[in-house]
Design a protein around this motif. Structure first.
Motif, PDB file in Angstrom:
ATOM      1  N   ALA A 240       0.828  -1.204   0.000  1.00 50.22           N
ATOM      2  CA  ALA A 240       0.000   0.000   0.000  1.00 50.22           C
ATOM      3  C   ALA A 240       0.865   1.257   0.000  1.00 50.22           C
ATOM      4  O   ALA A 240       0.592   2.226  -0.720  1.00 50.22           O
ATOM      5  CB  ALA A 240      -0.938   0.001   1.204  1.00 50.22           C
ATOM      6  N   LEU A 241       1.923   1.257   0.822  1.00 52.56           N
ATOM      7  CA  LEU A 241       2.812   2.417   0.886  1.00 52.56           C
ATOM      8  C   LEU A 241       3.475   2.671  -0.464  1.00 52.56           C
ATOM      9  O   LEU A 241       3.508   3.820  -0.944  1.00 52.56           O
ATOM     10  CB  LEU A 241       3.872   2.193   1.964  1.00 52.56           C
ATOM     11  CG  LEU A 241       4.980   3.247   2.045  1.00 52.56           C
ATOM     12  CD1 LEU A 241       4.403   4.610   2.410  1.00 52.56           C
ATOM     13  CD2 LEU A 241       6.053   2.820   3.060  1.00 52.56           C
ATOM     14  N   LEU A 242       3.991   1.614  -1.093  1.00 54.14           N
ATOM     15  CA  LEU A 242       4.676   1.797  -2.370  1.00 54.14           C
ATOM     16  C   LEU A 242       3.693   2.193  -3.477  1.00 54.14           C
ATOM     17  O   LEU A 242       4.035   2.991  -4.360  1.00 54.14           O
ATOM     18  CB  LEU A 242       5.427   0.516  -2.741  1.00 54.14           C
ATOM     19  CG  LEU A 242       6.548   0.123  -1.760  1.00 54.14           C
ATOM     20  CD1 LEU A 242       7.214  -1.161  -2.193  1.00 54.14           C
ATOM     21  CD2 LEU A 242       7.575   1.246  -1.613  1.00 54.14           C
ATOM     22  N   THR A 243       2.489   1.663  -3.416  1.00 55.56           N
ATOM     23  CA  THR A 243       1.470   2.067  -4.386  1.00 55.56           C
ATOM     24  C   THR A 243       1.095   3.531  -4.190  1.00 55.56           C
ATOM     25  O   THR A 243       0.869   4.268  -5.163  1.00 55.56           O
ATOM     26  CB  THR A 243       0.217   1.177  -4.255  1.00 55.56           C
ATOM     27  OG1 THR A 243       0.570  -0.177  -4.514  1.00 55.56           O
ATOM     28  CG2 THR A 243      -0.862   1.598  -5.250  1.00 55.56           C
ATOM     29  N   MET A 244       1.028   3.968  -2.933  1.00 59.22           N
ATOM     30  CA  MET A 244       0.792   5.386  -2.662  1.00 59.22           C
ATOM     31  C   MET A 244       1.837   6.242  -3.369  1.00 59.22           C
ATOM     32  O   MET A 244       1.515   7.272  -3.978  1.00 59.22           O
ATOM     33  CB  MET A 244       0.839   5.666  -1.161  1.00 59.22           C
ATOM     34  CG  MET A 244      -0.463   5.496  -0.428  1.00 59.22           C
ATOM     35  SD  MET A 244      -0.269   6.152   1.255  1.00 59.22           S
ATOM     36  CE  MET A 244      -1.921   5.879   1.889  1.00 59.22           C
ATOM     37  N   GLY A 245       3.082   5.831  -3.252  1.00 56.82           N
ATOM     38  CA  GLY A 245       4.152   6.589  -3.895  1.00 56.82           C
ATOM     39  C   GLY A 245       3.990   6.639  -5.397  1.00 56.82           C
ATOM     40  O   GLY A 245       4.164   7.698  -6.022  1.00 56.82           O
ATOM     41  N   ASP A 246       3.657   5.505  -6.005  1.00 59.52           N
ATOM     42  CA  ASP A 246       3.461   5.474  -7.461  1.00 59.52           C
ATOM     43  C   ASP A 246       2.297   6.358  -7.890  1.00 59.52           C
ATOM     44  O   ASP A 246       2.385   7.086  -8.888  1.00 59.52           O
ATOM     45  CB  ASP A 246       3.219   4.034  -7.914  1.00 59.52           C
ATOM     46  CG  ASP A 246       4.454   3.142  -7.756  1.00 59.52           C
ATOM     47  OD1 ASP A 246       5.567   3.699  -7.636  1.00 59.52           O
ATOM     48  OD2 ASP A 246       4.295   1.907  -7.736  1.00 59.52           O
ATOM     49  N   LEU A 247       1.197   6.287  -7.136  1.00 58.52           N
ATOM     50  CA  LEU A 247       0.018   7.086  -7.471  1.00 58.52           C
ATOM     51  C   LEU A 247       0.303   8.571  -7.271  1.00 58.52           C
ATOM     52  O   LEU A 247      -0.070   9.407  -8.109  1.00 58.52           O
ATOM     53  CB  LEU A 247      -1.162   6.643  -6.607  1.00 58.52           C
ATOM     54  CG  LEU A 247      -2.476   7.407  -6.771  1.00 58.52           C
ATOM     55  CD1 LEU A 247      -2.954   7.372  -8.220  1.00 58.52           C
ATOM     56  CD2 LEU A 247      -3.546   6.830  -5.838  1.00 58.52           C
ATOM     57  N   PHE A 248       0.958   8.903  -6.153  1.00 54.74           N
ATOM     58  CA  PHE A 248       1.286  10.306  -5.883  1.00 54.74           C
ATOM     59  C   PHE A 248       2.124  10.872  -7.022  1.00 54.74           C
ATOM     60  O   PHE A 248       1.867  11.963  -7.530  1.00 54.74           O
ATOM     61  CB  PHE A 248       2.038  10.402  -4.558  1.00 54.74           C
ATOM     62  CG  PHE A 248       2.291  11.809  -4.103  1.00 54.74           C
ATOM     63  CD1 PHE A 248       1.361  12.476  -3.319  1.00 54.74           C
ATOM     64  CD2 PHE A 248       3.466  12.472  -4.451  1.00 54.74           C
ATOM     65  CE1 PHE A 248       1.588  13.775  -2.894  1.00 54.74           C
ATOM     66  CE2 PHE A 248       3.698  13.775  -4.025  1.00 54.74           C
ATOM     67  CZ  PHE A 248       2.757  14.433  -3.241  1.00 54.74           C
ATOM     68  N   ARG A 249       3.133  10.127  -7.422  1.00 57.78           N
ATOM     69  CA  ARG A 249       4.021  10.591  -8.489  1.00 57.78           C
ATOM     70  C   ARG A 249       3.246  10.820  -9.790  1.00 57.78           C
ATOM     71  O   ARG A 249       3.426  11.851 -10.453  1.00 57.78           O
ATOM     72  CB  ARG A 249       5.128   9.567  -8.711  1.00 57.78           C
ATOM     73  CG  ARG A 249       6.119   9.936  -9.802  1.00 57.78           C
ATOM     74  CD  ARG A 249       7.127   8.821 -10.027  1.00 57.78           C
ATOM     75  NE  ARG A 249       7.727   8.374  -8.782  1.00 57.78           N
ATOM     76  CZ  ARG A 249       7.455   7.199  -8.202  1.00 57.78           C
ATOM     77  NH1 ARG A 249       6.581   6.347  -8.756  1.00 57.78           N
ATOM     78  NH2 ARG A 249       8.038   6.866  -7.065  1.00 57.78           N
ATOM     79  N   ARG A 250       2.411   9.873 -10.161  1.00 58.04           N
ATOM     80  CA  ARG A 250       1.679   9.985 -11.433  1.00 58.04           C
ATOM     81  C   ARG A 250       0.824  11.236 -11.500  1.00 58.04           C
ATOM     82  O   ARG A 250       0.824  11.947 -12.508  1.00 58.04           O
ATOM     83  CB  ARG A 250       0.808   8.740 -11.646  1.00 58.04           C
ATOM     84  CG  ARG A 250       1.576   7.520 -12.094  1.00 58.04           C
ATOM     85  CD  ARG A 250       0.662   6.369 -12.426  1.00 58.04           C
ATOM     86  NE  ARG A 250      -0.281   6.682 -13.490  1.00 58.04           N
ATOM     87  CZ  ARG A 250      -1.143   5.816 -14.009  1.00 58.04           C
ATOM     88  NH1 ARG A 250      -1.172   4.568 -13.545  1.00 58.04           N
ATOM     89  NH2 ARG A 250      -1.965   6.170 -14.987  1.00 58.04           N
ATOM     90  N   VAL A 251       0.084  11.511 -10.425  1.00 64.25           N
ATOM     91  CA  VAL A 251      -0.802  12.672 -10.487  1.00 64.25           C
ATOM     92  C   VAL A 251      -0.038  13.966 -10.231  1.00 64.25           C
ATOM     93  O   VAL A 251      -0.329  15.014 -10.841  1.00 64.25           O
ATOM     94  CB  VAL A 251      -1.995  12.533  -9.523  1.00 64.25           C
ATOM     95  CG1 VAL A 251      -2.857  11.346  -9.930  1.00 64.25           C
ATOM     96  CG2 VAL A 251      -1.549  12.391  -8.081  1.00 64.25           C
ATOM     97  N   ALA A 252       0.969  13.921  -9.348  1.00 63.18           N
ATOM     98  CA  ALA A 252       1.715  15.138  -9.021  1.00 63.18           C
ATOM     99  C   ALA A 252       2.479  15.665 -10.236  1.00 63.18           C
ATOM    100  O   ALA A 252       2.555  16.883 -10.449  1.00 63.18           O
ATOM    101  CB  ALA A 252       2.681  14.870  -7.874  1.00 63.18           C
ATOM    102  N   LEU A 253       3.040  14.776 -11.040  1.00 57.61           N
ATOM    103  CA  LEU A 253       3.749  15.217 -12.233  1.00 57.61           C
ATOM    104  C   LEU A 253       2.805  15.930 -13.200  1.00 57.61           C
ATOM    105  O   LEU A 253       3.181  16.932 -13.833  1.00 57.61           O
ATOM    106  CB  LEU A 253       4.422  14.029 -12.916  1.00 57.61           C
ATOM    107  CG  LEU A 253       5.672  13.491 -12.222  1.00 57.61           C
ATOM    108  CD1 LEU A 253       6.106  12.180 -12.852  1.00 57.61           C
ATOM    109  CD2 LEU A 253       6.812  14.513 -12.287  1.00 57.61           C
ATOM    110  N   GLN A 254       1.578  15.447 -13.314  1.00 58.24           N
ATOM    111  CA  GLN A 254       0.614  16.097 -14.210  1.00 58.24           C
ATOM    112  C   GLN A 254       0.148  17.441 -13.651  1.00 58.24           C
ATOM    113  O   GLN A 254      -0.024  18.407 -14.393  1.00 58.24           O
ATOM    114  CB  GLN A 254      -0.573  15.174 -14.445  1.00 58.24           C
ATOM    115  CG  GLN A 254      -0.197  13.901 -15.193  1.00 58.24           C
ATOM    116  CD  GLN A 254      -1.405  13.050 -15.522  1.00 58.24           C
ATOM    117  OE1 GLN A 254      -2.310  13.466 -16.241  1.00 58.24           O
ATOM    118  NE2 GLN A 254      -1.430  11.842 -14.972  1.00 58.24           N
ATOM    119  N   VAL A 255      -0.062  17.488 -12.334  1.00 50.94           N
ATOM    120  CA  VAL A 255      -0.443  18.763 -11.713  1.00 50.94           C
ATOM    121  C   VAL A 255       0.693  19.773 -11.874  1.00 50.94           C
ATOM    122  O   VAL A 255       0.456  20.947 -12.201  1.00 50.94           O
ATOM    123  CB  VAL A 255      -0.784  18.562 -10.224  1.00 50.94           C
ATOM    124  CG1 VAL A 255      -0.986  19.906  -9.525  1.00 50.94           C
ATOM    125  CG2 VAL A 255      -2.047  17.703 -10.069  1.00 50.94           C
ATOM    126  N   ALA A 256       1.926  19.323 -11.653  1.00 49.20           N
ATOM    127  CA  ALA A 256       3.072  20.219 -11.783  1.00 49.20           C
ATOM    128  C   ALA A 256       3.194  20.760 -13.197  1.00 49.20           C
ATOM    129  O   ALA A 256       3.460  21.954 -13.409  1.00 49.20           O
ATOM    130  CB  ALA A 256       4.345  19.478 -11.382  1.00 49.20           C
TER     131      ALA A 256
END
Length: 297
Positions: A240-256
């Motif tokens: 769950a923790l590692l999936t959180m990181g993957d999901l955070f990265r995917r959306v954060a890069l698009q928001v950025a």
């Protein structure tokens, strides 16, 4: 179960017949044209009263609202602490399934009364309120992040992830779960809210605690989000923790990219490597990094 019409009649007539109650306002989802209708919706009601004390000293007056399963009065308990704004709240769950969250608010403090776009005046005996615009969720729509808020969100997400990893390595599952859900998850949800706002041009709300995200996120992102809600199993919490990181990265890069913000790629890369390293670290290890090249893996 009493109908909405019956409940509104009871709420308004109670106020109409009591000279101490000068106005009635409805807040919350029952005023929101975009909220799904279901029998669990509360009646979030504010009675503007001449004096709160008499309504508190004698609770018998609330019996008119119906048979209760249970009631809470937040101003009488210490955890969480009461608001201290002069109001008094009766939270009432009734035996027929209805629920009223009733706030008694002193007329003398109306200047401090917070505006809320999800408000509808049901009764105003003295013209206390200016005409309100139609109720909507405009106050609850997401707004684009500033550079500072975005950077703080990313920093907190990756920084506290290390605490989760530490707890998991120590097999302190309660500590790890607390850090994951109390500190890391809110940053993920904040980022997902910005992403949802971006996808809808900030015209739709993600809902309280992200409850409407399933309507906005792409199916694969929604599936990833669900995978972050693990049970107390050690390995599944790591997943769950590692999936959180993957999901955070995917959306954060698009928001950025959308808002021309800087994403902390190096923090992400190094902390992600650290999390994977800690997951594989033997439980009898006496050092976290016996060499100097581990972070480059």
């Amino acid at each position: 179960m009493r109908t909405e019409e019956q409940m509104f009649h009871l709420i308004v007539e109670t106020a109409r017949q009591d000279d101490r109650i000068r106005a009635v306002m409805l807040n919350g989802s029952r005023t929101n044209p975009n909220a799904p209708r279901d029998p669990f919706q509360d009646y979030d009601v504010v009675y503007v009263v001449t004096d709160v004390a008499p309504f508190v000293e004698d609770e018998a007056w609330i019996d008119r609202f119906g048979e209760r399963i249970m009631m809470q009065m937040p101003e009488t308990i210490d955890n969480p602490p009461p608001s201290g704004d002069g109001s008094f709240v009766y939270l009432m769950q009734f035996a027929d399934g209805n629920r009223i969250d009733l706030t008694l608010y002193p007329r003398s403090r109306l200047d401090d009364f917070a505006d809320d776009s999800l408000s509808l005046v049901l009764l105003d005996k003295d013209g206390l309120f200016e005409p309100l615009p139609p109720a909507s969720d405009r106050d609850y729509l997401p707004t684009p992040p500033t550079a500072k808020v975005f950077a703080d969100c990313c920093n907190e997400f990756w920084w506290v992830s290390a605490y989760v990893a530490k707890g998991l390595w120590r097999e302190e599952i309660l500590y790890a779960k607390h850090m994951l859900n109390r500190f890391v998850r809110p940053q993920l949800m904040m980022m997902l809210t910005w992403y949802a706002g971006m996808k809808t041009d900030f015209t739709q709300s993600a809902g309280k605690h992200g409850k409407y995200l399933d309507r906005i996120l792409e199916p694969d992102l929604w599936a990833m989000l669900l995978q972050t809600y693990s049970d107390a199993d050690h390995d599944r919490t790591w997943d769950a923790l590692l999936t959180m990181g993957d999901l955070f990265r995917r959306v954060a890069l698009q928001v950025a990219e959308r808002f021309d913000l800087g994403y902390p790629d190096e923090d992400d890369r190094r902390m992600s490597a650290h999390l994977r390293h800690v997951r594989d670290l033997p439980h009898d290890a006496e050092q976290i990094y016996p060499g100097s090249d581990e972070l480059e893996a």
